[in-house]
Design a protein around this motif. Structure first.
Motif, PDB file in Angstrom:
ATOM      1  N   PHE A 146      58.558  75.589  -5.542  1.00 11.35           N
ATOM      2  CA  PHE A 146      58.459  76.098  -6.907  1.00 11.35           C
ATOM      3  C   PHE A 146      58.236  74.951  -7.893  1.00 11.35           C
ATOM      4  O   PHE A 146      57.473  75.078  -8.847  1.00 11.35           O
ATOM      5  N   ARG A 147      58.925  73.839  -7.668  1.00 15.33           N
ATOM      6  CA  ARG A 147      58.754  72.666  -8.517  1.00 15.33           C
ATOM      7  C   ARG A 147      57.313  72.173  -8.463  1.00 15.33           C
ATOM      8  O   ARG A 147      56.703  71.860  -9.502  1.00 15.33           O
ATOM      9  N   SER A 148      56.768  72.091  -7.263  1.00 13.97           N
ATOM     10  CA  SER A 148      55.392  71.615  -7.105  1.00 13.97           C
ATOM     11  C   SER A 148      54.393  72.570  -7.750  1.00 13.97           C
ATOM     12  O   SER A 148      53.418  72.139  -8.382  1.00 13.97           O
ATOM     13  N   LEU A 149      54.634  73.872  -7.596  1.00 15.14           N
ATOM     14  CA  LEU A 149      53.728  74.849  -8.190  1.00 15.14           C
ATOM     15  C   LEU A 149      53.801  74.829  -9.714  1.00 15.14           C
ATOM     16  O   LEU A 149      52.795  75.041 -10.389  1.00 15.14           O
ATOM     17  N   CYS A 150      54.980  74.555 -10.259  1.00 12.14           N
ATOM     18  CA  CYS A 150      55.098  74.402 -11.707  1.00 12.14           C
ATOM     19  C   CYS A 150      54.272  73.214 -12.188  1.00 12.14           C
ATOM     20  O   CYS A 150      53.549  73.310 -13.183  1.00 12.14           O
ATOM     21  N   LEU A 151      54.357  72.111 -11.468  1.00 14.39           N
ATOM     22  CA  LEU A 151      53.587  70.920 -11.822  1.00 14.39           C
ATOM     23  C   LEU A 151      52.092  71.207 -11.751  1.00 14.39           C
ATOM     24  O   LEU A 151      51.336  70.857 -12.671  1.00 14.39           O
ATOM     25  N   ALA A 152      51.661  71.861 -10.678  1.00  8.50           N
ATOM     26  CA  ALA A 152      50.242  72.189 -10.537  1.00  8.50           C
ATOM     27  C   ALA A 152      49.811  73.215 -11.582  1.00  8.50           C
ATOM     28  O   ALA A 152      48.701  73.139 -12.126  1.00  8.50           O
TER      29      ALA A 152
END
Length: 289
Positions: free
Chosen positions: A181-187
């Motif tokens: 979820f953290r990575s998808l927020c960044l992307a």
């Protein structure tokens, strides 16, 4: 129209505490988040709302003062907006957001700005984009979202939404879903061309752990981080500010490319650099204060 947020440290302040607001305002936080949601007990929501509206209307603001409202699908969200927009907050944070809710917030703000005689579109927004299960499937859908300046994420509400008993493993690291979820927020922030903001570090006494988290977050691409205690602010500000060495190296890279116009790759200190290196160097220099 989207716009980016420039803030290293975003400090939460309970909306019903004058004492904590005074202390937070005197901190080095780049931005305050006056909280009407999680930091306020249900029976004190109306009191907190009135307090925040009064302080926005009458207090000096040493830094921008944003407000985290309650979710729009709660009984308090629309009342929060009706009370505080007329006092012109510097921005609104939307919890438990989806793209549809972010668009809905834009329309509410436009109507309330018009009613208050404020410039239309003047109040920007941040969306906490991972706090419900449906929201997790729309993290790439925020491009062109009106007023949106940043995306952030939350591990605690995400865990509650998934029915998890915990969101960390035995070593204290986030379990895979929350890392995702953290990575998808960044992307998602990159796709929408808005600022990515790291979530809180819940143990405010663990400043060493905070420094590690914040340093990794900036390395990954986050441009700021939320805080829950004033003592976290200096650590976050340092972590999201480039060091003198980083700035010097970035200046060398930019200068070397400038001295070789038209070159796709250049050699520097025995390494071959190309356009991504130049863009990263320019991004480092943009963080200079």
């Amino acid at each position: 129209m989207t716009q980016t947020l420039s803030a290293r440290s975003l400090l939460f302040v309970p909306g019903d505490s004058e004492r904590k607001l005074v202390r937070a305002a005197s901190s080095a936080a780049d931005l305050l988040l006056l909280d009407l949601e999680d930091a306020v007990a249900w029976e004190k929501k109306a009191e907190a709302r009135a307090h925040v509206a009064e302080r926005l209307a009458n207090a000096e603001r040493p830094q921008p003062w944003w407000v985290r409202i309650n979710p729009l699908d709660s009984e308090h969200g629309i009342h929060d907006l009706a009370a505080i927009v007329q006092a012109r907050p510097d921005g609104i944070m939307l919890p438990k957001a989806t793209r549809a809710e972010a668009d809905r917030l834009h329309h509410y703000l436009t109507a309330l700005e018009a009613a208050a005689g404020l410039p239309l579109g003047a109040i920007p927004t941040i969306a906490i984009a991972t706090e419900t299960a449906p929201a997790l499937f729309g993290l790439g859908d925020y491009a062109g979202c009106p007023r949106l300046s940043a995306l952030t994420w939350g591990a605690e509400d995400s865990a509650a939404a998934l029915g998890a008993s915990d969101n960390r493993d035995e070593a204290g690291e986030y379990e895979f879903p929350y890392q995702l979820f953290r990575s998808l927020c960044l992307a998602g922030a990159a796709a929408a061309r808005v600022t990515a903001i790291e979530t809180i570090h819940g143990d405010f006494r663990d400043l060493a752990g905070l420094e590690k988290v914040a340093t990794r977050a900036r390395r990954a691409g986050f441009k700021g981080m939320m805080a829950i205690h004033p003592e976290q602010v200096p650590v976050i500000n340092r972590a999201f500010s480039p060091s003198a060495e980083e700035l010097a190296q970035a200046e060398r890279i930019v200068a070397t490319f400038a001295a070789n116009p038209g070159a796709g790759t250049i050699g520097l200190d025995g390494a071959m650099l190309d356009m991504p290196h130049l863009k990263r160097a320019q991004a480092v220099l943009a963080l200079r204060r």
